[in-house]
Design an enzyme around this catalytic site. Sequence first.
Site, short mmCIF file in Angstrom:
data_model
loop_
_atom_site.label_atom_id
_atom_site.label_comp_id
_atom_site.label_asym_id
_atom_site.label_seq_id
_atom_site.Cartn_x
_atom_site.Cartn_y
_atom_site.Cartn_z
N LYS A 119 23.13 105.77 61.41
CA LYS A 119 24.30 105.58 60.55
C LYS A 119 25.04 106.91 60.49
O LYS A 119 24.44 107.98 60.63
CB LYS A 119 23.86 105.17 59.14
CG LYS A 119 24.90 104.39 58.39
CD LYS A 119 24.91 102.93 58.82
CE LYS A 119 25.96 102.12 58.09
NZ LYS A 119 25.82 100.69 58.38
P1 NAD Z 1 35.13 96.78 53.44
O1 NAD Z 1 35.49 98.17 53.12
O2 NAD Z 1 35.98 96.00 54.40
O3 NAD Z 1 35.04 95.91 52.09
C1 NAD Z 1 34.28 96.29 50.99
C2 NAD Z 1 34.73 95.43 49.82
O4 NAD Z 1 33.90 95.70 48.68
C3 NAD Z 1 36.17 95.70 49.35
O5 NAD Z 1 36.76 94.49 48.94
C4 NAD Z 1 35.95 96.63 48.13
O6 NAD Z 1 37.04 96.59 47.24
C5 NAD Z 1 34.70 96.01 47.55
N1 NAD Z 1 33.95 96.90 46.68
C6 NAD Z 1 33.69 98.21 46.85
N2 NAD Z 1 32.97 98.66 45.80
C7 NAD Z 1 32.76 97.61 44.99
C8 NAD Z 1 32.10 97.43 43.75
N3 NAD Z 1 31.49 98.46 43.15
N4 NAD Z 1 32.10 96.18 43.19
C9 NAD Z 1 32.71 95.17 43.81
N5 NAD Z 1 33.37 95.26 44.98
C10 NAD Z 1 33.39 96.48 45.55
O7 NAD Z 1 33.62 96.82 53.93
P2 NAD Z 1 32.82 95.74 54.75
O8 NAD Z 1 32.85 96.11 56.18
O9 NAD Z 1 33.23 94.38 54.32
O10 NAD Z 1 31.33 96.05 54.25
C11 NAD Z 1 30.83 95.53 53.02
C12 NAD Z 1 29.33 95.72 53.01
O11 NAD Z 1 28.76 95.04 54.12
C13 NAD Z 1 28.82 97.16 53.11
O12 NAD Z 1 27.62 97.28 52.37
C14 NAD Z 1 28.50 97.31 54.59
O13 NAD Z 1 27.53 98.31 54.84
C15 NAD Z 1 27.97 95.94 54.89
N6 NAD Z 1 28.03 95.55 56.30
C16 NAD Z 1 29.21 95.52 56.98
C17 NAD Z 1 29.23 95.11 58.31
C18 NAD Z 1 30.51 94.97 59.09
O14 NAD Z 1 30.44 94.51 60.24
N7 NAD Z 1 31.66 95.32 58.54
C19 NAD Z 1 28.02 94.78 58.95
C20 NAD Z 1 26.84 94.81 58.23
C21 NAD Z 1 26.85 95.20 56.89
#
Ligand code: NAD
Length: 429
Positions: A119
């Site tokens: 990461k």
């Molecule tokens: P992103 O930045 O596109 O979206 C994150 C969302 O969470 C946004 O809507 C933000 O406003 C919201 N958010 C942030 N803090 C918050 C809080 N305290 N309470 C409520 N909402 C909150 O990110 P993403 O790519 O959608 O990733 C989201 C999660 O999924 C992360 O934990 C990331 O590690 C995990 N993830 C993402 C992927 C991917 O392919 N993008 C893959 C595996 C895991």
Amino acid sequence: MVVDAATGKTKPEQGGHVSALDTALTQFEAVADFLNLDENVRCILRVPKRELIVHFPVRMDDGSIHMFTGYRVQHSLSRGPAKGGIRYHPDVTLDEVRALAMWMTWKCAVVDIPYGGAKGAVTCDPKALSLKELEGLTRRYASEISIIIGPEEDIPAPDMNTNAQIMAWIMDTYSMHRGYSVPGVVTGKPLSVGGTLGRVEATGRGCMNMAREAVKHLGFSLEGAEVVVQGFGNVGSVAARMLEERGCKVIAVSDAVGGVYNRNGLNTRELIQYKENNPNFWNSKGCDQITNAELLELPCDILVLAAMEGQLTEANAPRIKAKTIIEGANGPTTPEADKILENNGVLVVPDILANAGGVIVSYFEWVQDLQYYFWEEREVEKRLGTIMRRSFQQVLSSSQEKKVSMRMAAYIQGVSRVVDAHLARGIYP
Ligand code: NAD
């Protein structure tokens, strides 16, 4: 009590706060105990193989120089090149990156793709940067970590606050150093530079696949199921839309500021469009406002966690009313909350399985880049569905056979595969 990474011994929590690393290490010790793992193997897996910390200057638009700190942590390279996203966030720390890297190792192993875990992160507020500053920061960070990344070594991807454009800048910077194009150095790229069809939707689609398997196991279907989604970014918005398309009623969604709620169901496509032009949901028509804390405790069939770590804790877990939880985010449930949910009969599909869709399609992208031969979208979707369903069934059977939670079963599957690779390779020299 939390686990000390260096010794494996337990130590008191600091100020009652359970960090992502505390969670990751506690989960690892629990599975290591279950597997009766030798301390000689545990001590290798508890700590990352390699950590790089970089402090680097970026020229800001006003001509001043600002120093930033970035990280790249490779937890394991035993099963193949390291794989994991890059996060831009003002509060990100080295310990958080260590936890996320460890989870990537287990995730790749649980779905059996030939990668280790890594990461990366830069401590910054990307919303406070202009596009030019963001590009400067990304290119300099890419240049700093280029000594340990590469298609055969470590392949970054997007994570929170990073996207396809940022991956294109990293690919370009790395390629400039080499003197030729190296598309396989990152995944989640735009299609024009070797990205794959279906990558943007992959994690959300995988969550939808997992929700479908989970409700099937619980004896109902997606048709008419009530869904709550925390986090409406890449993962949450795609999962919400795909679940609605399959007949679910999405009753609440949220972002970092708060959420919207409608017992009769929200129109997720409209919300996605609305959010493109508006910073938050609070003003959406026809919806009630709701806080993130309230949203998590709503009665529903499926709760998709797609925001941050540490959202379900000892404090709110007893009030969670969902029948199943799909962990789109990494580490959204603390170990204490996990025990409470398990006792209350909530089926938790753990992060290392539930959100593996992203890394699976990243793997497909890398395979296509290495072969310079690209697949049609339905090929990507079909192969993703096959791996996710197979992994779910393997984890479910193991959880039933061993009488453990889905999380423990997923960890047993992931950690065992990594241990097998270590034992087969032996200790060098
Ligand atoms: P992103 O930045 O596109 O979206 C994150 C969302 O969470 C946004 O809507 C933000 O406003 C919201 N958010 C942030 N803090 C918050 C809080 N305290 N309470 C409520 N909402 C909150 O990110 P993403 O790519 O959608 O990733 C989201 C999660 O999924 C992360 O934990 C990331 O590690 C995990 N993830 C993402 C992927 C991917 O392919 N993008 C893959 C595996 C895991």
